[in-house]
Design a protein around this motif. Structure first.
Motif, PDB file in Angstrom:
ATOM      1  N   VAL A  36      -4.145 -39.107  14.717  1.00  0.00           N
ATOM      2  CA  VAL A  36      -5.632 -38.771  14.871  1.00  0.00           C
ATOM      3  C   VAL A  36      -5.274 -37.233  14.439  1.00  0.00           C
ATOM      4  O   VAL A  36      -4.714 -36.469  14.988  1.00  0.00           O
ATOM      5  N   THR A  37      -6.067 -36.709  13.518  1.00  0.00           N
ATOM      6  CA  THR A  37      -6.161 -35.983  13.058  1.00  0.00           C
ATOM      7  C   THR A  37      -7.502 -35.483  13.179  1.00  0.00           C
ATOM      8  O   THR A  37      -8.565 -36.091  13.242  1.00  0.00           O
ATOM      9  N   VAL A  38      -7.525 -34.127  13.989  1.00  0.00           N
ATOM     10  CA  VAL A  38      -9.155 -33.670  14.389  1.00  0.00           C
ATOM     11  C   VAL A  38      -8.992 -32.207  13.939  1.00  0.00           C
ATOM     12  O   VAL A  38      -8.052 -31.575  13.613  1.00  0.00           O
ATOM     13  N   GLN A  39     -10.620 -32.453  13.475  1.00  0.00           N
ATOM     14  CA  GLN A  39     -10.739 -31.066  12.685  1.00  0.00           C
ATOM     15  C   GLN A  39     -11.360 -29.835  14.083  1.00  0.00           C
ATOM     16  O   GLN A  39     -12.504 -30.995  14.842  1.00  0.00           O
ATOM     17  N   HIS A  40     -11.013 -29.044  14.182  1.00  0.00           N
ATOM     18  CA  HIS A  40     -12.004 -28.460  14.938  1.00  0.00           C
ATOM     19  C   HIS A  40     -13.076 -27.619  14.590  1.00  0.00           C
ATOM     20  O   HIS A  40     -13.280 -27.042  13.577  1.00  0.00           O
ATOM     21  N   VAL A  41     -14.340 -27.815  15.135  1.00  0.00           N
ATOM     22  CA  VAL A  41     -16.047 -27.556  14.625  1.00  0.00           C
ATOM     23  C   VAL A  41     -16.325 -26.535  15.583  1.00  0.00           C
ATOM     24  O   VAL A  41     -16.205 -26.616  16.930  1.00  0.00           O
ATOM     25  N   GLU A  42     -17.073 -26.076  14.838  1.00  0.00           N
ATOM     26  CA  GLU A  42     -18.068 -25.783  15.833  1.00  0.00           C
ATOM     27  C   GLU A  42     -19.473 -25.072  15.370  1.00  0.00           C
ATOM     28  O   GLU A  42     -20.146 -25.194  13.928  1.00  0.00           O
ATOM     29  N   GLY A  43     -20.530 -25.927  16.070  1.00  0.00           N
ATOM     30  CA  GLY A  43     -22.004 -25.913  15.597  1.00  0.00           C
ATOM     31  C   GLY A  43     -21.811 -27.012  14.645  1.00  0.00           C
ATOM     32  O   GLY A  43     -22.282 -27.515  14.015  1.00  0.00           O
ATOM     33  N   PHE A  44     -21.031 -28.261  14.588  1.00  0.00           N
ATOM     34  CA  PHE A  44     -20.621 -29.327  13.707  1.00  0.00           C
ATOM     35  C   PHE A  44     -20.080 -28.513  11.832  1.00  0.00           C
ATOM     36  O   PHE A  44     -19.621 -29.388  10.831  1.00  0.00           O
ATOM     37  N   GLN A  45     -19.386 -27.401  12.190  1.00  0.00           N
ATOM     38  CA  GLN A  45     -19.212 -26.784  11.287  1.00  0.00           C
ATOM     39  C   GLN A  45     -16.915 -26.953  11.322  1.00  0.00           C
ATOM     40  O   GLN A  45     -17.011 -26.082  12.107  1.00  0.00           O
ATOM     41  N   GLU A  46     -16.462 -27.365  10.293  1.00  0.00           N
ATOM     42  CA  GLU A  46     -15.546 -26.896  10.049  1.00  0.00           C
ATOM     43  C   GLU A  46     -15.407 -25.963  10.390  1.00  0.00           C
ATOM     44  O   GLU A  46     -15.395 -24.688  10.004  1.00  0.00           O
TER      45      GLU A  46
END
Length: 642
Positions: A183-193
């Motif tokens: 599983v590839t996961v993107q780290h996000v803040e406030g739903f922004q990558e």
């Protein structure tokens, strides 16, 4: 609730000591997991809370939000969902905090002046005896907080990782065979990558990531269905009103101003208003997206005439379109490959079914999805059950979701239809009496207790149903009052079933004295204590004697007429490092609350054995002497030890 088995500890006994395996795991986001749960909504956290009971299973939970949900949208908690929360020890909190939906009032146009509404009747919300728990209203965010608290108190010390968005799921890619899902996961803040990405490899992945599920998309699944072209506004308000039923669940049909559903909220003051938006009168604000809380309040006042509503404060509001959509498969195995391939990726909740909010089923059915899946994953990962067990998740829950879609479509149609005076008058609309009737008839469904699983490897046929007519095979085990023999405690029999992954054998004894050699119940208990029993065959060495199959007995005699010391050995198991005796396995009827044998139509002459799955659904009803049939049933599910 039992504790102090392995030694007295000061402090809160509901906080378990952390398991040593947990301390050995590194800090931060791990690269590998036994189960990766994507999404911290109701489905995801019920699954996480269930798996938290097994610290040997490395469970990882991620969510793309920055932190826990602050304000939830779902609110209705069906009786069956409260029963599930009881297995976590959380029902008391739900019931104490929630608004109890006791009655429902129905309103329609006044025949003397159709511009005004008038009450037509009040009915009980849940039929008598359907569950020991009420239908309650609790903010979804609070329910999720209870589950997180349970996870953190467990020996697993399980906590979600936030700010992670799963963008790709690959099954069987190059990598360790033990962890076949990447599983590839993107780290996000406030739903922004943020530009940072990680990969988590897992044995199993469960997508609880909502209607726009990236897990479902990665599997090639889609939600199929059509919108109903009906729009509703919803808002939680503090308001002053002269409408007399504002603290009752109220269904309001106006003549031509639209329809309204009022759901009182917890706390005594807050109420939720579901407000139908008219396709003609409200078309402009729907088309240009100019809906505001003030406009919704104006529509509500229009429907409530001659009563008025003055909104003082708004906790939350939204607009949604009614529609029903369903995915045809809840795991990654194509129908053509069922015989040759085992599932590794699952979807649950809104990721595989969506529907209208007015029937209050979405959150409840979503939680039941992962309540069904969790014990199966735990059994396979612990090595106690055959991996083929995992096929039953999609087959059982997809059928339930289809039933929900069918129910919701009809309920939404009737709720949104304009009222007609009588069925003799032709034209569009629904006669209020017909809607009342439909509401009452569907009460078991909306309470969450109508689900019936079809025969499968974990649910037998009903050849012996006559022995316990009140425990239909395939339906949830309907609890009843009993008295615990050892300490004379009045309680509900179903409450002994915790979220611990164990099967339950409820031995409902025949009339004979249980100390007599002629007692069929005693003969069965002696078999269950023998080396040939399913307990001996399927319980791993070193595990608690009731960790896979838990035996309970209900005798017909009064609790003062039986001696605890005379109980069969299987009802007095020695447990823990000190070999302490568990005295909480035997029960008797509680005549003050109703004899369980009468309440559940159990054959008093023959008695019976009721086999209950770890998710509290009746798997089998058997005669007390059907030991071969019992052993054969478990042999098709569980794995022999050694």
């Amino acid at each position: 609730m039992q504790f102090y088995l392995n030694g007295y500890q000061a402090g809160d006994p509901l906080i378990e000591a952390p398991d040593p395996a947990v301390a050995q795991r590194p800090e931060g986001l791990p690269g590998e997991a036994d189960v990766l749960i994507i999404g911290c909504g109701p489905a995801g956290l019920v699954l996480a809370a269930l798996l938290a009971s097994f610290p040997g299973i490395h469970t990882v939970v991620i969510d793309r939000r920055d932190g826990p949900l602050a304000v939830g949208q779902a609110d209705g908690v069906a009786c069956r969902t409260v029963e599930i929360f009881a297995a976590f020890g959380l029902a008391d909190r739900l019931v104490a905090e929630g608004y109890w939906v006791n009655e429902v009032s129905f309103w329609r146009p006044d025949p003397q002046d159709r511009s005004r509404i008038t009450r037509t009747r009040r009915v009980q919300d849940v039929e008598e005896g359907l569950s020991e728990f009420p239908h309650v209203i609790v903010n979804q965010a609070r329910m999720l907080a209870y589950l997180r608290d349970h996870m953190e108190r467990s020996a697993s010390r399980l906590r979600p990782f936030y700010g992670l968005h799963a963008t790709d799921v690959q099954v069987g890619t190059s990598g360790p065979a033990e962890y076949p899902v990447a599983v590839t996961v993107q780290h996000v803040e406030g739903f922004q990558e943020t530009g940072q990405a990680s990969t988590i490899r897992a044995k199993y992945v469960v997508g609880c990531d909502g209607a726009r599920s990236s897990v479902r998309t990665a599997l090639g699944g889609r939600l199929a269905g059509d919108p109903m072209n009906q729009f509703w506004g919803v808002m939680d308000v503090l308001a002053v009103t002269d409408f007399p039923d504002v603290r009752l669940k109220s269904v309001i049909h106006s003549a031509n101003q639209g329809n309204l559903l009022i759901i009182p909220r917890e706390g005594g003051y807050l109420a939720r208003f579901y407000i139908e938006l008219d396709q003609v009168r409200d078309q402009e604000m729907l088309r240009n997206g100019s809906v505001t809380p003030e406009k919704l309040a104006a529509v509500a006042n229009r429907i409530l005439h001659p009563y008025t509503l003055e909104v003082k404060d708004i906790g939350w509001w939204s607009v949604y379109e009614i529609g029903q959509r369903l995915c045809d498969k809840f795991d990654d195995v194509p129908v053509t490959e069922l015989a040759t391939r085992l599932p590794r990726v699952f979807i649950a909740g809104d990721a595989c079914h969506t529907h209208s909010a007015t029937a209050g089923q979405g959150m409840n059915v979503s939680m039941s999805d992962t309540w069904n899946l969790g014990w199966k994953l735990a059994a396979v990962l612990r090595g106690t059950a055959r991996p083929e067990l995992l096929h039953t998740y999609s087959s059982e829950r997809q059928k339930v979701a289809q039933e929900l879609i069918d129910f919701d479509r009809e309920f939404a149609r009737m709720f949104s239809a304009p009222p007609r005076e009588t069925s003799d008058v032709e034209g569009a609309g629904v006669v209020p009496e017909e809607f009342h009737r439909h509401f009452v008839q569907q009460g078991r469904y909306t309470a969450g207790v109508a689900t019936r699983y079809a025969p499968s490897m974990i649910t037998a046929g009903a050849a012996h149903q006559h022995l316990a007519k009140g425990f239909p095979v395939g339906m949830r085990f309907h609890s009843a009052p009993v008295i615990r023999l050892a300490d004379a405690k009045p309680m509900h029999l179903g409450h002994v079933a915790r979220a611990d992954g164990a099967w339950r054998l409820y031995v409902f004894a025949d009339r004979a004295d249980p100390v007599s050699p002629s007692s069929r119940a005693r003969q069965l208990c002696e078999f269950l204590a023998s080396g040939n029993s399913p307990i001996a065959r399927f319980t791993p060495e070193g595990a608690a004697p009731d960790s896979v199959i838990d035996v309970r007995a209900v005798f017909q005699q009064g609790h003062r007429d039986l001696a605890v010391s005379a109980m069969p050995a299987v009802l007095l198991p020695a447990k823990g490092k000190f070999g302490l005796i568990d005295y909480e396995k035997a029960f008797c009827p509680d005549p003050r609350a109703g004899d369980v044998f009468d309440l559940r139509s159990i054959d008093r002459v023959s008695g019976c054995l009721v086999v209950v799955r770890p998710d509290q659904y009746v798997a089998h009803v058997l005669p007390l002497d059907a030991t071969d049939e019992l052993a054969g049933f478990f042999a098709g599910i569980l794995l022999e030890t050694g």
